[in-house]
Enzyme design. Structure first.
Site, PDB file in Angstrom:
ATOM      1  CB  SER A   7       6.863 -13.590  -0.291  1.00 24.76           C
ATOM      2  OG  SER A   7       5.403 -13.576  -1.021  1.00 24.76           O
ATOM      3  CG  HIS A  32       4.995 -11.824   3.199  1.00 24.94           C
ATOM      4  ND1 HIS A  32       4.476 -10.687   4.001  1.00 24.94           N
ATOM      5  CD2 HIS A  32       4.491 -11.215   2.092  1.00 24.94           C
ATOM      6  CE1 HIS A  32       3.749  -9.507   3.400  1.00 24.94           C
ATOM      7  NE2 HIS A  32       3.797 -10.017   2.175  1.00 24.94           N
ATOM      8  CG  ASP A  34       2.228 -11.173  -1.017  1.00 21.65           C
ATOM      9  OD1 ASP A  34       2.079 -10.359  -0.348  1.00 21.65           O
ATOM     10  OD2 ASP A  34       3.389 -11.657  -1.367  1.00 21.65           O
ATOM     11  CG  MET A  36      -2.319 -11.098  -4.654  1.00 26.81           C
ATOM     12  SD  MET A  36      -1.254 -10.999  -6.097  1.00 26.81           S
ATOM     13  CE  MET A  36       0.308 -10.657  -4.995  1.00 26.81           C
ATOM     14  CG  HIS A  65       0.359  -7.554   1.777  1.00 27.11           C
ATOM     15  ND1 HIS A  65       1.420  -7.460   0.825  1.00 27.11           N
ATOM     16  CD2 HIS A  65      -0.275  -6.684   1.753  1.00 27.11           C
ATOM     17  CE1 HIS A  65       0.927  -6.339   0.308  1.00 27.11           C
ATOM     18  NE2 HIS A  65      -0.115  -5.724   0.823  1.00 27.11           N
ATOM     19  CG  MET A  67      -1.896  -6.795  -1.722  1.00 29.18           C
ATOM     20  SD  MET A  67      -0.322  -7.265  -2.858  1.00 29.18           S
ATOM     21  CE  MET A  67       0.097  -9.017  -2.166  1.00 29.18           C
ATOM     22  CG  MET A 136       3.175  -2.622  -1.099  1.00 29.95           C
ATOM     23  SD  MET A 136       3.775  -4.235  -0.849  1.00 29.95           S
ATOM     24  CE  MET A 136       4.103  -4.837  -2.604  1.00 29.95           C
ATOM     25  CG  ASP A 174       6.081  -7.577  -0.017  1.00 32.63           C
ATOM     26  OD1 ASP A 174       7.066  -8.208  -0.860  1.00 32.63           O
ATOM     27  OD2 ASP A 174       4.907  -7.901   0.036  1.00 32.63           O
TER      28      ASP A 174
END
Length: 220
Positions: A7, A32, A34, A36, A65, A67, A136, A174
């Site tokens: 990540s 990966h 993330d 946000m 991913h 979020m 998660m 994750d």
């Protein structure tokens, strides 16, 4: 074969291309990413322009991913950026089925994610439509958190659910994945292991990923 997905949330963003090249050379299977928004989770990270830049420097699958609240509003931008997998949160999408179908129609694999406190029952009406399920094992928003040990039954439950309803779905975990616990997490049923700080904060990425790979090979 189980896959290791570093990540980049825990990487050095000042030299992101070098960091991605380093984990690729070290044996990573996926990258990966993330995303946000500072609303769905209490942090703000990167968006489509950076993902588009990442796409230009690696051929590894980009596992993105989201979020973010209402991910359907910006899906087209993430698809165009070159994502291979796009995962949205069950808790964040009002019309989850429509969102998953839009991801697939855009040519990406579609995933859904559950926060630690969200039960597997929330997947009852979507299991046949997804390609990936992300569990998660920390509360999302920040890297470097410890794995929540009470998530093991949820991982095994997710494995049973996949095997009974849609065996082609990949089970991803994750949050707090380390050399010490990666074997147990895989043994519980995970196919993809996301690791951030345990890789990027280690002195030698190749050694760390190699040790993780050894633990994975030991799982039947």
């Amino acid at each position: 074969m189980r896959k290791i997905a570093p990540s980049i949330l825990s990487s050095n963003f000042a030299k992101l291309a070098e960091e991605i090249a380093a984990v690729e050379d070290a044996g990573a299977d996926m990258v990966h990413v993330d995303v946000m928004d500072g609303r769905f989770v209490p942090n703000l990270t990167i968006g489509p322009p950076i993902i588009g830049s990442i796409r230009k420097v690696t051929d590894l699958p980009l596992d993105v991913h989201l979020m973010i609240e209402a991910p359907e509003r910006s899906l087209d931008q993430y698809i165009e950026a070159g994502c291979d997998f796009i995962t949205v949160h069950v808790e964040a999408s009002t019309h989850l089925h429509r969102t998953v179908q839009a991801v697939k129609e855009g040519g990406c694999k579609a995933g859904v994610s559950l926060n630690p406190a969200t039960p597997l029952s929330m997947l009852d009406d979507i299991m046949e439509d997804i390609d990936l399920l992300l569990i998660m094992t920390v509360n999302p928003g920040f890297g470097g958190q410890a794995f929540i040990k009470t998530m093991f039954p949820k991982i095994t439950g997710a494995r049973r659910l996949i095997d009974s309803r849609n065996p082609g779905v990949l089970l991803e975990v994750d949050g707090g994945v380390t050399v010490d616990n990666i074997g147990a997490i895989a043994d519980a049923g995970a196919d993809i292991l996301v690791a951030g700080s345990s890789i990027f904060h280690s002195p030698d990425y190749a050694v760390t990923i190699g040790r993780m790979r050894e633990r994975l090979r030991a799982v039947v």
